[in-house]
Design a protein around this motif. Structure first.
Motif, short mmCIF file in Angstrom:
data_model
loop_
_atom_site.label_atom_id
_atom_site.label_comp_id
_atom_site.label_asym_id
_atom_site.label_seq_id
_atom_site.Cartn_x
_atom_site.Cartn_y
_atom_site.Cartn_z
N ALA A 1 -4.94 2.36 6.50
CA ALA A 1 -4.13 3.44 5.93
C ALA A 1 -3.26 2.89 4.81
O ALA A 1 -2.05 2.77 4.93
N THR A 2 -3.91 2.53 3.70
CA THR A 2 -3.19 1.86 2.61
C THR A 2 -2.83 2.79 1.47
O THR A 2 -2.45 2.35 0.40
N ASP B 1 -5.30 -6.14 1.36
CA ASP B 1 -5.97 -7.45 1.40
C ASP B 1 -6.08 -7.99 2.82
O ASP B 1 -7.12 -8.53 3.21
N VAL B 2 -5.01 -7.86 3.61
CA VAL B 2 -4.99 -8.51 4.92
C VAL B 2 -5.59 -7.65 6.03
O VAL B 2 -5.83 -8.15 7.14
N THR B 3 -5.86 -6.37 5.74
CA THR B 3 -6.41 -5.50 6.79
C THR B 3 -7.87 -5.15 6.57
O THR B 3 -8.49 -4.55 7.46
N GLN B 4 -8.42 -5.53 5.43
CA GLN B 4 -9.82 -5.19 5.14
C GLN B 4 -10.75 -6.27 5.69
O GLN B 4 -10.76 -7.41 5.23
N GLU B 5 -11.53 -5.90 6.70
CA GLU B 5 -12.47 -6.87 7.27
C GLU B 5 -13.46 -7.30 6.20
O GLU B 5 -13.95 -6.49 5.43
N GLY B 6 -13.74 -8.58 6.16
CA GLY B 6 -14.60 -9.14 5.14
C GLY B 6 -13.85 -9.69 3.95
O GLY B 6 -14.38 -10.46 3.16
N SER B 7 -12.58 -9.30 3.84
CA SER B 7 -11.73 -9.83 2.77
C SER B 7 -11.41 -11.29 3.06
O SER B 7 -11.19 -11.67 4.21
N PRO B 8 -11.36 -12.14 2.03
CA PRO B 8 -11.00 -13.55 2.27
C PRO B 8 -9.57 -13.70 2.79
O PRO B 8 -9.22 -14.74 3.34
N ASP B 9 -8.75 -12.66 2.62
CA ASP B 9 -7.36 -12.71 3.08
C ASP B 9 -7.15 -11.95 4.39
O ASP B 9 -6.01 -11.75 4.82
N LEU C 1 8.20 0.46 7.60
CA LEU C 1 7.98 0.08 8.99
C LEU C 1 6.81 0.87 9.59
O LEU C 1 5.91 0.29 10.23
N ALA C 2 6.82 2.17 9.38
CA ALA C 2 5.76 3.03 9.92
C ALA C 2 4.41 2.71 9.28
O ALA C 2 3.37 2.70 9.94
N PHE C 3 4.43 2.45 7.99
CA PHE C 3 3.20 2.12 7.25
C PHE C 3 2.57 0.84 7.77
O PHE C 3 1.35 0.76 7.99
N LEU C 4 3.38 -0.17 8.01
CA LEU C 4 2.87 -1.43 8.54
C LEU C 4 2.30 -1.24 9.94
O LEU C 4 1.23 -1.75 10.26
N ARG C 5 3.02 -0.52 10.77
CA ARG C 5 2.53 -0.30 12.14
C ARG C 5 1.22 0.49 12.13
O ARG C 5 0.33 0.23 12.96
N ALA C 6 1.08 1.44 11.19
CA ALA C 6 -0.17 2.20 11.09
C ALA C 6 -1.33 1.32 10.68
O ALA C 6 -2.50 1.66 10.90
N ASN C 7 -1.03 0.15 10.11
CA ASN C 7 -2.05 -0.80 9.70
C ASN C 7 -2.14 -2.01 10.61
O ASN C 7 -2.58 -3.08 10.20
#
Length: 311
Positions: A4-5, A28-36, A153-159
């Motif tokens: 949910a970016t 970057d950090v939540t997309q599977e397959g991303s190097p990050d 805060l809510a955005f991060l938790r949703a991710n």
């Protein structure tokens, strides 16, 4: 389900570099397959409280609480009328109180916070935070939280992030209301603490608060507390003052994609404008480090459409 970016998750943020840095990092950090990519278990985000999530001027909220406690307890301590820093606290002499420095603040805390059970202290905090009003905005302190940071805060938790408060404030001062206000449960609040011991009182087990500091969770103490209480190194940290410098360093100066963010108070009209020249929330060393480490610096005046929910 995709991350949910969307920027629509941060409606109180103006489009710009600060908002985009958050969106890019989360993508970057939540997309599977991303190097990050960061596994959900390691998506730890730590937030300072005073000046980062809610107002810290004209003084820290917990100091306002301590001052009210001094006034409430004064009839039992007639000697306070002639003893600093209590005399200044009772007279509302903030200049003299400020001149007593950390030693004066410590004296106020040690006189007003211990000498009772943990449950008794919690009831006092809840009663105060429910009725107290900020002297400038004339509103409850729990309404003086930054709407853009609540959205973050809510955005991060949703991710898939787990959000923690890591504050110099008292852990037992924050825990009674942090979940209602921020959505952060008590077990995810890390703060300074006084010593507490188990006692049997009238056949009942109690935790009794002692007049001695256990741990000061500020400056270099924050990474120590994060390691001790959380057990995972954060991948994102959010602060606003030099007291958050070491937490930001600990978070960002490591392998992998990481986010450090500083809230810079630049809006004298809607809130306050301060950085280097202030007693509460001094920002100098961390502001210089932000450029060196490429941390995101939020300009409150220009990056936030509104500061409070009531704007």
């Amino acid at each position: 389900m995709p991350p949910a970016t969307s920027g629509s998750s941060l409606p109180s943020w103006n489009d710009g570099a600060a908002k985009q840095s958050i969106l890019n990092f989360v993508a970057d950090v939540t997309q599977e397959g991303s190097p990050d990519f960061v596994p959900p278990a390691d998506r730890i985000a730590t937030f300072d409280n005073d000046g980062t999530l809610w107002v810290e001027h004209p003084m820290y909220t917990q100091l306002a609480f301590a001052l009210d406690r001094v006034k409430a307890m004064a009839p039992m301590h007639p000697e306070w009328k002639d003893t600093q820093p209590f005399k200044a606290a009772l007279e509302g002499d903030m200049k003299t109180l400020a001149e007593t420095g950390e030693q004066g603040l410590f004296a106020l805390l040690m006189a007003t916070h211990p000498g009772m059970t943990a449950i008794e202290f919690q009831k006092i905090v809840v009663g105060w935070i429910t009725t107290a009003r900020d002297p400038h905005f004339k509103r409850p302190y729990t309404e003086l939280v930054y709407q853009p940071m609540l959205e973050l805060l809510a955005f991060l938790r949703a991710n898939g992030f787990k959000t923690f408060i890591v504050s110099g404030g008292g852990i037992e001062f924050m825990r009674p209301w942090a979940e209602r206000v921020y959505g952060v449960p008590p077990e995810q609040v890390v703060g300074s603490s006084i010593k507490t011991e188990f006692q049997m009182r009238d056949g009942r087990p109690e935790l009794f608060r002692l007049p001695e500091m256990h741990f000061v969770n500020d400056n270099a103490g924050k990474p120590v507390a994060i390691n001790q209480y959380i057990g995972r190194r954060p991948v994102a940290a959010f602060g606003n003052s030099d007291g958050d410098l070491e937490m930001l360093q600990w978070t960002t100066m490591a392998d992998g994609h990481r986010l450090g963010l500083i809230v810079h108070h630049t809006d004298a009209e809607r809130e306050y404008a301060y950085d280097r020249d202030t007693t509460f929330g001094r920002l100098e060393k961390a502001l210089g480090a932000a450029a060196m480490h490429k941390w995101t610096v939020v300009d409150m005046k220009n990056d936030w459409k509104r500061i409070f929910a009531f704007d």
